[in-house]
Design an enzyme around this catalytic site. Sequence first.
Site, PDB file in Angstrom:
ATOM      1  N   LYS A  47       0.877  -1.180   0.000  1.00 52.59           N
ATOM      2  CA  LYS A  47       0.000   0.000   0.000  1.00 52.59           C
ATOM      3  C   LYS A  47       0.918   1.235   0.000  1.00 52.59           C
ATOM      4  O   LYS A  47       1.973   1.219   0.647  1.00 52.59           O
ATOM      5  CB  LYS A  47      -0.886  -0.063   1.260  1.00 52.59           C
ATOM      6  CG  LYS A  47      -1.772   1.129   1.493  1.00 52.59           C
ATOM      7  CD  LYS A  47      -3.009   1.108   0.634  1.00 52.59           C
ATOM      8  CE  LYS A  47      -3.756   2.441   0.780  1.00 52.59           C
ATOM      9  NZ  LYS A  47      -4.694   2.685  -0.305  1.00 52.59           N
ATOM     10  N   CYS A  86      -2.660   8.179  -8.067  1.00 57.55           N
ATOM     11  CA  CYS A  86      -3.861   8.134  -7.216  1.00 57.55           C
ATOM     12  C   CYS A  86      -4.863   9.163  -7.728  1.00 57.55           C
ATOM     13  O   CYS A  86      -4.538  10.350  -7.845  1.00 57.55           O
ATOM     14  CB  CYS A  86      -3.503   8.421  -5.769  1.00 57.55           C
ATOM     15  SG  CYS A  86      -4.968   8.415  -4.729  1.00 57.55           S
ATOM     16  N   LYS A 111       4.127   4.130 -11.680  1.00 61.93           N
ATOM     17  CA  LYS A 111       2.729   3.714 -11.879  1.00 61.93           C
ATOM     18  C   LYS A 111       1.936   4.906 -12.392  1.00 61.93           C
ATOM     19  O   LYS A 111       1.789   5.927 -11.714  1.00 61.93           O
ATOM     20  CB  LYS A 111       2.132   3.185 -10.563  1.00 61.93           C
ATOM     21  CG  LYS A 111       0.715   2.652 -10.743  1.00 61.93           C
ATOM     22  CD  LYS A 111       0.278   1.865  -9.526  1.00 61.93           C
ATOM     23  CE  LYS A 111      -1.158   1.400  -9.605  1.00 61.93           C
ATOM     24  NZ  LYS A 111      -1.584   0.668  -8.404  1.00 61.93           N
TER      25      LYS A 111
END
Length: 365
Positions: free
Chosen positions: A46, A154, A191
Amino acid sequence: MATDLSVTFTGLRFDNPFLLASAPPTESESNITRAFDAGWGGVVTKTIGLHPVANVAGPKTKFLRATPESAQLSMKKRPGTALHSSWNWELISDKTLDWWVPRLGRIKKAYPRHVLVTSIMAGSGTDGELAHWQTLAKACQDEGADALELNLSCPHMDRPDMGSNIGKDPELVSVVTQVVKEVARVPVWAKLTPSTTDIVVEARGAFLGGADAISSTNTFPSLPLIDPDTLEFEMNVDGLVSSGGLGGPAILPQSIAKMAQLAQAFPDHAFSGIGGVAEFSHALNYFLLGCGTVQVCTAAMLDHAIGPNVLKQLLAGMQDTMERNGWSSLEDFRGMRRDRVVVHSKIRRPDGEAYRGGYEAEGYA
Ligand SMILES: Cc1cc2nc3c(=O)[nH]c(=O)nc-3n(C[C@H](O)[C@H](O)[C@H](O)COP(=O)(O)O)c2cc1C
């Protein structure tokens, strides 16, 4: 022919190419050690930050389900439904780096052969913020992290210099990657967010900054649906919602479209495929497009929190598919369908007459 499920990706050896993605399945030491015991090739923690975060005062994730005999889509629990997607507005780990550091060290000591990737995130608006990336990177690799994944994706960040707001700016992607690469002794994966016009542009930024791989994709920006009875969003706090991220089966076709673009633009680079994987037939899409690893989140969340049965099916499916096709390793089929995605005008027409992409007199698409 003997089959070997192990892979080497960004110089790291994995027992198999399946990883748990950065999300609730990897939010704690016990989850990560359970995942390694279950046999996942690796985990991405995470996302770890320097400062505490406070999540919304309500559920952080729910699952949207479809009903076979009607067109109904709803998050309400009801029998006989099929999973459509996950929707979340969860922030990064609510535990800070100090909490993670001793745990990362313990995990790595107990599981030296398993691949531990740490996902990290900081701001990027000032030199001080950029230095936070280096603090996070150094602390994680000092505890034995095998690779770093930069969360540039995110989808629910207010700050314009964080999360997918970095991922939407190719220059910032490049700068952040370069800043981390300055101190990294381990591979760096970037990412990316799917929420841009052309993901190839941001990927180029990451590679120019020195990224060893691209992970794609994070969740797609979206809203929960409105309940027709209550006229409220199915997920809300005090009646209010905010954009969150869609994951799970619904995003598989969209995520592989992003991956096809990436893999064609950079055929010699490393890619970790993410989005909608629940069984091997899904993962196969990413491998045939050129990915060297695949990550799983939503399906694992719904299977004992860390996906032991999902993993069993992935391994059995890979073994079976390789035996049936006479492949001995992932390298025998990786990228095999990368070149099958072409521009529309290259698709054959029934009458054999060439269509020229709308440029000629015969008409437009
Ligand atoms: C509840 C939840 C929390 C997540 N948290 C993170 C995170 O902290 N960092 C990150 O990089 N991705 C995060 N993700 C995104 C997943 O890692 C993954 O990219 C996405 O869910 C798509 O994969 P899936 O279709 O298998 O769910 C989260 C996803 C969910 C559902």
